[in-house]
Motif scaffolding. Structure first.
Motif, PDB file in Angstrom:
ATOM      1  N   LYS A 289       4.016  -5.495  14.153  1.00 58.98           N
ATOM      2  CA  LYS A 289       5.099  -5.687  15.119  1.00 58.98           C
ATOM      3  C   LYS A 289       6.077  -4.511  15.075  1.00 58.98           C
ATOM      4  N   ARG A 290       6.380  -4.048  13.887  1.00 61.04           N
ATOM      5  CA  ARG A 290       7.300  -2.926  13.732  1.00 61.04           C
ATOM      6  C   ARG A 290       6.761  -1.680  14.456  1.00 61.04           C
TER       7      ARG A 290
ATOM      8  N   VAL B 205       3.175   6.693  21.599  1.00 61.41           N
ATOM      9  CA  VAL B 205       2.837   5.315  21.980  1.00 61.41           C
ATOM     10  C   VAL B 205       1.485   4.939  21.407  1.00 61.41           C
ATOM     11  N   VAL B 206       0.488   5.730  21.694  1.00 61.16           N
ATOM     12  CA  VAL B 206      -0.875   5.421  21.267  1.00 61.16           C
ATOM     13  C   VAL B 206      -1.042   5.569  19.754  1.00 61.16           C
ATOM     14  N   LEU B 207      -0.369   6.557  19.185  1.00 62.02           N
ATOM     15  CA  LEU B 207      -0.477   6.765  17.736  1.00 62.02           C
ATOM     16  C   LEU B 207       0.143   5.606  16.951  1.00 62.02           C
ATOM     17  N   ASN B 208       1.262   5.096  17.409  1.00 65.45           N
ATOM     18  CA  ASN B 208       1.896   3.984  16.701  1.00 65.45           C
ATOM     19  C   ASN B 208       1.098   2.688  16.819  1.00 65.45           C
TER      20      ASN B 208
ATOM     21  N   SER C  75      -1.859  -1.041  13.638  1.00 64.80           N
ATOM     22  CA  SER C  75      -2.952  -2.021  13.640  1.00 64.80           C
ATOM     23  C   SER C  75      -3.662  -2.107  12.302  1.00 64.80           C
ATOM     24  N   THR C  76      -3.505  -1.103  11.475  1.00 61.70           N
ATOM     25  CA  THR C  76      -4.197  -1.090  10.187  1.00 61.70           C
ATOM     26  C   THR C  76      -3.289  -1.505   9.034  1.00 61.70           C
ATOM     27  N   GLY C  77      -2.092  -2.004   9.367  1.00 59.56           N
ATOM     28  CA  GLY C  77      -1.156  -2.444   8.342  1.00 59.56           C
ATOM     29  C   GLY C  77      -1.625  -3.709   7.642  1.00 59.56           C
ATOM     30  N   GLN C  78      -0.901  -4.071   6.623  1.00 60.78           N
ATOM     31  CA  GLN C  78      -1.279  -5.240   5.832  1.00 60.78           C
ATOM     32  C   GLN C  78      -0.754  -6.545   6.396  1.00 60.78           C
ATOM     33  N   SER C  79       0.173  -6.507   7.364  1.00 59.67           N
ATOM     34  CA  SER C  79       0.750  -7.755   7.849  1.00 59.67           C
ATOM     35  C   SER C  79       1.063  -7.679   9.338  1.00 59.67           C
TER      36      SER C  79
END
Length: 117
Positions: free
Chosen positions: A64-65, A47-50, A55-59
């Motif tokens: 959301k994924r 949960v926490v890792l995802n 949060s550091t994704g490009q979009s």
């Protein structure tokens, strides 16, 4: 706090809950620590890792994924709680406490996900 996820309340809550789960697992009989306990801890950690990874994704779509993955992992923890209670290795008060906290966390993650454009 230099990372985006460190500012997120859902991340902090998930981190605290992963620690609480590990405390409950410490009370499991040894054979269950390596069966249900391992599965439960992995799900709580996921949960926490995802949340952090997404949060550091490009979009926003990418975030959301990963939030969806976090919700699924949280639901896995809830199911582990049920299994532990049925096997009489999780005390009723621990079940209720963690169940309620994961219920609130899931709602918070859903709200965050729904707020993203």
């Amino acid at each position: 706090m230099g990372f985006k996820f460190e500012k997120l309340k859902v991340w902090r809550t998930a981190l605290e809950l992963a620690f609480e789960v590990s405390n409950v697992i410490q009370e499991f009989p040894s054979h269950e620590k390596f069966v249900l306990g391992t599965q439960m801890q992995k799900a709580a950690d996921s949960v926490v890792l995802n949340i952090a990874e997404g949060s550091t994704g490009q979009s926003s779509a990418e975030f959301k994924r990963f939030l969806n993955y976090s919700i699924r992992s949280a639901l896995e923890v809830v199911t582990c709680l049920y299994l532990g209670e049925m096997r009489k290795i999780i005390k009723k008060e621990d079940f209720t406490n963690l169940y309620n906290k994961y219920n609130d966390l899931i709602k918070s993650i859903q709200a965050l996900r729904n707020s993203l454009t």
